[in-house]
Write an enzyme that holds these catalytic residues in place. Structure first.
Site, PDB file in Angstrom:
ATOM      1  N   GLY A  61     107.971 -17.676 -71.172  1.00 22.22           N
ATOM      2  CA  GLY A  61     108.947 -16.774 -72.178  1.00 22.22           C
ATOM      3  C   GLY A  61     108.508 -15.447 -72.416  1.00 22.22           C
ATOM      4  O   GLY A  61     107.414 -15.448 -72.819  1.00 22.22           O
ATOM      5  N   ARG A 120     108.821 -21.017 -66.002  1.00 24.75           N
ATOM      6  CA  ARG A 120     108.491 -22.625 -65.812  1.00 24.75           C
ATOM      7  C   ARG A 120     108.437 -22.844 -65.051  1.00 24.75           C
ATOM      8  O   ARG A 120     109.223 -23.312 -64.250  1.00 24.75           O
ATOM      9  CB  ARG A 120     109.661 -23.137 -67.267  1.00 24.75           C
ATOM     10  CG  ARG A 120     109.536 -21.818 -68.606  1.00 24.75           C
ATOM     11  CD  ARG A 120     109.666 -22.641 -69.420  1.00 24.75           C
ATOM     12  NE  ARG A 120     109.387 -21.785 -70.605  1.00 24.75           N
ATOM     13  CZ  ARG A 120     110.105 -21.013 -71.148  1.00 24.75           C
ATOM     14  NH1 ARG A 120     111.332 -20.339 -70.706  1.00 24.75           N
ATOM     15  NH2 ARG A 120     109.757 -19.804 -72.172  1.00 24.75           N
ATOM     16  N   ASP A 145     101.247 -21.060 -75.947  1.00 30.59           N
ATOM     17  CA  ASP A 145     100.564 -22.187 -75.949  1.00 30.59           C
ATOM     18  C   ASP A 145     100.584 -22.610 -74.630  1.00 30.59           C
ATOM     19  O   ASP A 145     100.258 -23.365 -74.225  1.00 30.59           O
ATOM     20  CB  ASP A 145     100.923 -22.928 -77.610  1.00 30.59           C
ATOM     21  CG  ASP A 145     102.088 -23.442 -77.446  1.00 30.59           C
ATOM     22  OD1 ASP A 145     102.740 -23.017 -77.124  1.00 30.59           O
ATOM     23  OD2 ASP A 145     102.161 -23.514 -78.449  1.00 30.59           O
ATOM     24  N   THR A 147     103.746 -13.550 -76.581  1.00 35.90           N
ATOM     25  CA  THR A 147     105.041 -14.522 -76.600  1.00 35.90           C
ATOM     26  C   THR A 147     105.767 -13.453 -78.362  1.00 35.90           C
ATOM     27  O   THR A 147     104.806 -13.069 -78.612  1.00 35.90           O
ATOM     28  CB  THR A 147     104.593 -15.582 -77.052  1.00 35.90           C
ATOM     29  OG1 THR A 147     105.931 -16.083 -78.118  1.00 35.90           O
ATOM     30  CG2 THR A 147     103.385 -15.957 -78.309  1.00 35.90           C
ATOM     31  N   ASP A 167     106.947 -14.722 -80.407  1.00 30.37           N
ATOM     32  CA  ASP A 167     107.780 -15.915 -81.321  1.00 30.37           C
ATOM     33  C   ASP A 167     106.177 -15.927 -82.635  1.00 30.37           C
ATOM     34  O   ASP A 167     106.255 -15.972 -83.755  1.00 30.37           O
ATOM     35  CB  ASP A 167     107.320 -17.725 -81.262  1.00 30.37           C
ATOM     36  CG  ASP A 167     108.385 -17.467 -79.830  1.00 30.37           C
ATOM     37  OD1 ASP A 167     109.560 -16.233 -80.726  1.00 30.37           O
ATOM     38  OD2 ASP A 167     108.661 -17.847 -79.168  1.00 30.37           O
ATOM     39  N   ASP A 216     103.325 -16.948 -83.123  1.00 29.92           N
ATOM     40  CA  ASP A 216     103.063 -18.765 -83.197  1.00 29.92           C
ATOM     41  C   ASP A 216     101.533 -18.840 -82.836  1.00 29.92           C
ATOM     42  O   ASP A 216     102.012 -20.028 -82.396  1.00 29.92           O
ATOM     43  CB  ASP A 216     104.212 -19.316 -83.126  1.00 29.92           C
ATOM     44  CG  ASP A 216     104.158 -19.407 -80.909  1.00 29.92           C
ATOM     45  OD1 ASP A 216     104.159 -18.725 -80.466  1.00 29.92           O
ATOM     46  OD2 ASP A 216     104.777 -20.443 -80.734  1.00 29.92           O
ATOM     47  N   ARG A 254     111.448 -19.677 -82.015  1.00 30.17           N
ATOM     48  CA  ARG A 254     111.092 -21.310 -81.806  1.00 30.17           C
ATOM     49  C   ARG A 254     110.629 -21.948 -82.546  1.00 30.17           C
ATOM     50  O   ARG A 254     111.419 -22.257 -83.823  1.00 30.17           O
ATOM     51  CB  ARG A 254     109.998 -21.566 -81.021  1.00 30.17           C
ATOM     52  CG  ARG A 254     110.312 -20.932 -79.781  1.00 30.17           C
ATOM     53  CD  ARG A 254     109.484 -21.909 -78.269  1.00 30.17           C
ATOM     54  NE  ARG A 254     108.424 -21.063 -78.441  1.00 30.17           N
ATOM     55  CZ  ARG A 254     107.189 -22.119 -77.834  1.00 30.17           C
ATOM     56  NH1 ARG A 254     107.005 -22.646 -76.271  1.00 30.17           N
ATOM     57  NH2 ARG A 254     106.156 -21.699 -78.061  1.00 30.17           N
TER      58      ARG A 254
HETATM   59  P1  ADP Z   1     104.503 -20.524 -73.238  1.00 28.27           P
HETATM   60  O1  ADP Z   1     103.457 -19.996 -72.690  1.00 28.27           O
HETATM   61  O2  ADP Z   1     105.898 -19.721 -73.755  1.00 28.27           O
HETATM   62  O3  ADP Z   1     104.529 -21.288 -74.371  1.00 28.27           O
HETATM   63  P2  ADP Z   1     105.540 -22.830 -71.461  1.00 28.27           P
HETATM   64  O4  ADP Z   1     105.719 -23.635 -73.244  1.00 28.27           O
HETATM   65  O5  ADP Z   1     107.669 -22.982 -71.616  1.00 28.27           O
HETATM   66  O6  ADP Z   1     105.806 -21.002 -72.045  1.00 28.27           O
HETATM   67  O7  ADP Z   1     104.705 -23.128 -70.608  1.00 28.27           O
HETATM   68  C1  ADP Z   1     105.141 -22.303 -69.643  1.00 28.27           C
HETATM   69  C2  ADP Z   1     103.938 -22.771 -68.351  1.00 28.27           C
HETATM   70  O8  ADP Z   1     102.904 -23.171 -68.252  1.00 28.27           O
HETATM   71  C3  ADP Z   1     105.332 -23.809 -68.231  1.00 28.27           C
HETATM   72  O9  ADP Z   1     106.423 -24.144 -67.652  1.00 28.27           O
HETATM   73  C4  ADP Z   1     103.685 -24.694 -67.655  1.00 28.27           C
HETATM   74  O10 ADP Z   1     104.132 -24.286 -66.072  1.00 28.27           O
HETATM   75  C5  ADP Z   1     102.109 -24.234 -67.810  1.00 28.27           C
HETATM   76  N1  ADP Z   1     101.918 -25.515 -69.046  1.00 28.27           N
HETATM   77  C6  ADP Z   1     102.583 -25.578 -70.088  1.00 28.27           C
HETATM   78  N2  ADP Z   1     102.307 -27.306 -70.358  1.00 28.27           N
HETATM   79  C7  ADP Z   1     101.236 -27.679 -69.162  1.00 28.27           C
HETATM   80  C8  ADP Z   1      99.802 -27.990 -69.252  1.00 28.27           C
HETATM   81  N3  ADP Z   1      99.493 -29.337 -70.167  1.00 28.27           N
HETATM   82  N4  ADP Z   1      99.563 -28.856 -68.625  1.00 28.27           N
HETATM   83  C9  ADP Z   1      99.823 -27.783 -67.038  1.00 28.27           C
HETATM   84  N5  ADP Z   1     100.110 -26.120 -67.219  1.00 28.27           N
HETATM   85  C10 ADP Z   1     101.318 -26.443 -68.288  1.00 28.27           C
END
Ligand code: ADP
Length: 319
Positions: free
Chosen positions: A11, A72, A103, A125, A127, A129, A171
């Site tokens: 995000g 994403r 995260d 972010t 959030d 968090d 979130r």
């Molecule tokens: P944020 O970083 O805001 O928490 P997301 O949870 O959507 O957002 O994660 C962003 C991107 O990070 C995901 O679309 C993916 O490409 C990558 N990602 C998330 N989890 C994993 C994982 N366990 N292993 C590898 N890449 C990951």
């Protein structure tokens, strides 16, 4: 290290641009080349990578969103996807990577680090968090957006003598709701970290009404559930005219506050410093106004918590 990359992922949050600018300028200041990876891990896999110069990050410090775009990317959660990403980095001779995101993005950075590629995470972010940092980039701006909305809604709430439920983002975290509730003078703050009893929420509204209060504001974190449903329960139980505002994505945009710009500049530069010291698998943060760094895995294993004292204070001030 002579060449590093930077990407934004997950995000978006206001201040990401200021962080990108800091990464690019700090690296160039130290004679290190910087490559911008567009659309997060998706662009890493497909090779949407361009060299950034000092001027590439001009005129962005005050802009919301991210000039590198974000995405994403499910593919990056697979070994094959990450292998392709690594190949792109190796092809261009990029030796370290700054990942600005939440995260989920940190997990991607952790996986790359496991493959032997040094990554440093920067918390971006709204959030708030992410453990290991008191504040994330974008939180302050989002908070001010929410406060602006609450103040405006309060005018209408007062004029019409209504109860307002305002649903805010965050979130699974209640920080945005807690801070906004405290700063906005909300009567009740509902956050996922704390249990609540709807009977007590309504009893409090009734007590306020009996005391002559004309309106009430209830801030609900999205992690608690639907503001619309909570509004309906309140209306049914109290008979007070209740309206609901779901603030939604306006909370993610806008020009970053000075606080977020400064935080982003400090954290972005700190991430580059770590890479130049040869450190990967780290995340940067700010604790008690000091820049800190932590092991990325340790942060991913830790659970986000809210400031209990602040929650209790908000309760005391909204009697
Ligand atoms: P944020 O970083 O805001 O928490 P997301 O949870 O959507 O957002 O994660 C962003 C991107 O990070 C995901 O679309 C993916 O490409 C990558 N990602 C998330 N989890 C994993 C994982 N366990 N292993 C590898 N890449 C990951």
């Amino acid at each position: 290290m002579k060449r590093i990359g930077v990407l934004t992922s997950g995000g978006d949050s206001p201040g990401m641009n200021a962080a990108i600018r800091a990464v690019v300028r700090k690296a160039i200041y130290h004679n290190v080349e910087v490559y911008g990876i567009y659309q997060g891990y998706a662009g890493l896999i497909s090779g949407q990578i361009k060299k950034l110069e000092i001027g590439s990050v001009g005129d962005i410090i005050h802009r919301g969103g991210t000039m590198l775009y974000t995405a994403r990317c499910k593919e990056f959660k697979t070994e094959e996807g990450r292998k392709q990403g690594m190949e792109q980095l190796e092809k261009l001779g990029i030796e370290g990577l700054v990942v600005i995101g939440g995260d989920g993005s940190y997990r991607g950075a952790q996986k790359l680090t496991e493959l032997g590629f040094p990554c440093v995470g920067v918390p971006g972010t709204i959030d708030n968090d992410i453990p290991g940092t008191d504040f994330t980039i974008g939180f302050d701006t989002a908070l001010n957006t929410v406060i602006d909305a609450i103040d405006k809604i309060r005018d209408t709430a007062t004029s019409h003598e209504r109860t307002y439920v305002i649903e805010v983002m965050g979130r699974h975290a209640g920080d945005l709701a807690l801070w906004a509730g405290l700063a906005g003078g909300a009567e009740t703050i509902l956050i996922p970290e704390e249990d609540h009893d709807m009977n007590e929420v309504c009893a409090k509204l009734n007590r306020g009404h009996d005391r002559g209060k004309k309106h009430s504001i209830i801030v609900v974190a999205e992690g608690v559930g639907s503001g619309v449903e909570i509004g309906k329960k309140i209306q049914d139980a109290t008979n007070f005219e209740t309206r609901v505002s779901v603030l939604g994505h306006i909370q993610r945009g806008g020009s970053p506050t000075a606080t977020d710009r400064v935080l982003a500049s400090r954290l972005g530069a700190k991430a580059v410093e770590l890479l130049l010291e040869g450190k990967g698998g780290r995340v940067v943060g700010i604790q008690q106004n000091q820049l800190v760094d932590h092991d990325i895995m340790e942060i991913l294993d830790r659970k986000h918590t809210i400031d209990e004292k602040m929650y209790n204070l908000a309760q005391e001030l909204s009697i």
